[in-house]
Design an enzyme around this catalytic site. Structure first.
Site, PDB file in Angstrom:
ATOM      1  N   ARG A 166      51.261  78.910 -11.160  1.00 49.55           N
ATOM      2  CA  ARG A 166      52.544  78.932 -11.848  1.00 49.55           C
ATOM      3  C   ARG A 166      53.048  80.374 -11.927  1.00 49.55           C
ATOM      4  NH1 ARG A 166      49.178  75.444 -14.920  1.00 49.55           N
ATOM      5  NH2 ARG A 166      49.904  73.277 -14.957  1.00 49.55           N
TER       6      ARG A 166
ATOM      7  N   LYS B 241      48.472  77.171 -18.410  1.00 49.66           N
ATOM      8  CA  LYS B 241      49.235  76.241 -19.242  1.00 49.66           C
ATOM      9  C   LYS B 241      48.274  75.384 -20.056  1.00 49.66           C
ATOM     10  CE  LYS B 241      53.046  72.952 -18.963  1.00 49.66           C
ATOM     11  NZ  LYS B 241      53.974  72.220 -18.058  1.00 49.66           N
TER      12      LYS B 241
ATOM     13  N   HIS C  98      58.645  77.585  -8.183  1.00 47.73           N
ATOM     14  CA  HIS C  98      57.919  76.318  -8.309  1.00 47.73           C
ATOM     15  C   HIS C  98      57.902  75.551  -6.990  1.00 47.73           C
ATOM     16  CE1 HIS C  98      56.391  72.634 -10.193  1.00 47.73           C
ATOM     17  NE2 HIS C  98      56.068  73.407 -11.206  1.00 47.73           N
TER      18      HIS C  98
ATOM     19  N   ARG D  54      54.614  76.055  -5.369  1.00 47.75           N
ATOM     20  CA  ARG D  54      53.575  75.246  -6.003  1.00 47.75           C
ATOM     21  C   ARG D  54      53.639  73.803  -5.486  1.00 47.75           C
ATOM     22  NH1 ARG D  54      50.263  74.836 -10.588  1.00 47.75           N
ATOM     23  NH2 ARG D  54      50.498  72.943 -11.836  1.00 47.75           N
TER      24      ARG D  54
ATOM     25  N   HIS E  88      46.453  70.529 -13.862  1.00 40.53           N
ATOM     26  CA  HIS E  88      47.069  69.426 -14.601  1.00 40.53           C
ATOM     27  C   HIS E  88      46.059  68.827 -15.575  1.00 40.53           C
ATOM     28  CE1 HIS E  88      50.311  68.591 -11.315  1.00 40.53           C
ATOM     29  NE2 HIS E  88      50.666  69.531 -12.162  1.00 40.53           N
TER      30      HIS E  88
ATOM     31  N   TYR F 238      52.849  63.593  -6.554  1.00 44.52           N
ATOM     32  CA  TYR F 238      52.886  64.150  -5.197  1.00 44.52           C
ATOM     33  C   TYR F 238      52.508  63.110  -4.154  1.00 44.52           C
ATOM     34  CZ  TYR F 238      53.379  68.697  -7.393  1.00 44.52           C
ATOM     35  OH  TYR F 238      53.844  69.759  -8.128  1.00 44.52           O
TER      36      TYR F 238
END
Length: 265
Positions: A79, A104, A160, A163, A186, A195
C-alpha cells in the site's frame, strides 16, 4: 463531502458513528459501499509508466528511485502508506524478503521479493543507514509521482493500480488464494476473492474450454446388440414351451400319451 468516493464516506461515517456510540447517541444513518471489482492492469501499461519516468531529463538517482518505486509496488503489492514507512532494515536482500511493519490494521507481515528486484535494491540502498526510509517520500508524494508520470504516459494508473496489478498477476499464475491474502495483508479472505472475478486470463480460458467442447465432433453412433430384441425372443420361446407343456398335460390327462408332468423349468 460532495465528490467523495463511497468508500471514503463509509470510513468517515464509521469513525463518526464510533464516537457517537461512545457518547451514547449512535447514528441511525447507513452508508452502503458498492461491490466494485478491482482494476485490471495490463503489463504493457506498467512498462509504459516506467518508460515515461526514464524519458525525463532529471537527476539519475531520482529516475532510478521512481522506476524502483513502481517495480517494487508492482511486485510486492504494498500500500502507499507501507511504501512510505518502509525502512532499509526491513529489506533483507540475503533472504530476499521485506517486512511490512504496522500495516493496515496494525498488522506486520513478510513479503517475498522477486529475484529481479534484488540488484536494483542493492544499488539503491547502498550507503543508507538501517533506520533510514527506503524512499524517504510522504504517501501523498508517492501518489503524485505515479499520477504525474501516468498522465505523461497516457495509461491512467495510480498507486493502488499497481497493487491490483500484483494481485491479478498472482491469480493468473494460479497462486493459492490464501497465500495471496497473506501477501496483500487482507484480514478477510473475501477481500482477496474479489480478484478471482476480475482476472481476464481465467475467464478467457474458461470460455475457450467451453468453446472447445462445443466444437468437438460427436463420436459416430454405432448401434450395439439389441438387447430388447434378444430378450423378446427369449420370452416368446418360453411362452411356446409353456404352451407345449400345457397341451401335453391335457393329452396325458385324457390318457392319449404318457408324459412326465414335472415342469421342465
Amino acid at each position: 463531502f460532495r465528490g467523495r468516493k463511497p468508500t471514503t464516506l463509509y470510513r468517515y461515517h464509521a469513525i463518526s458513528n464510533g464516537f457517537m456510540r461512545w457518547y451514547g447517541e449512535g447514528l441511525e444513518s447507513r452508508i452502503k459501499v458498492p461491490d466494485t471489482l478491482p482494476e485490471y492492469v495490463e503489463p504493457e501499461r506498467v512498462e509504459l509508466l516506467k518508460d515515461a519516468m526514464r524519458s525525463v531529463r532529471s537527476h539519475k538517482k531520482k529516475v532510478e528511485r521512481n522506476v524502483l518505486l513502481v517495480e517494487l509496488d508492482a511486485k510486492t503489492g504494498l500500500r502507499r502508506q507501507e511504501l512510505a514507512n518502509l525502512e532499509v532494515r526491513d529489506v533483507d536482500l540475503v533472504r530476499q524478503v521485506l517486512v511490512v511493519r504496522q500495516g493496515k490494521g496494525m498488522q506486520d507481515r513478510v513479503v517475498d521479493l522477486a529475484p529481479s528486484l534484488v540488484p536494483a535494491l542493492e544499488r539503491f540502498l547502498k550507503g543508507k543507514l538501517p533506520e533510514e526510509k527506503v524512499f524517504n517520500l510522504a504517501p501523498s508524494t508517492i501518489s503524485d509521482i505515479i499520477h504525474r508520470f501516468s498522465q505523461k504516459a497516457g495509461v491512467g494508473l495510480h498507486c493502488h493500480s499497481l497493487r491490483d496489478f500484483f494481485a491479478t498477476q498472482l491469480v493468473d499464475a494460479g497462486v493459492d488464494i490464501e497465500l495471496i491474502r497473506r501477501f496483500l495483508g487482507h484480514k478477510d479472505l473475501n477481500n482477496t476473492r474479489r480478484y478471482l472475478a476480475r482476472t481476464d486470463t481465467q475467464r478467457r480460458d474458461a470460455i475457450r474450454k467451453l468453446d472447445g467442447l462445443s466444437q468437438q465432433a460427436p463420436a459416430p453412433f454405432v448401434q450395439g446388440p439389441r438387447e430388447s430384441t434378444t430378450r423378446g425372443q427369449r420370452i416368446r420361446a418360453e411362452g411356446e414351451r409353456q404352451m407345449e407343456f400345457r397341451e401335453a398335460s391335457t393329452l396325458a390327462a385324457q390318457g392319449k400319451i404318457p408324459v412326465d408332468l414335472d415342469d421342465p423349468n
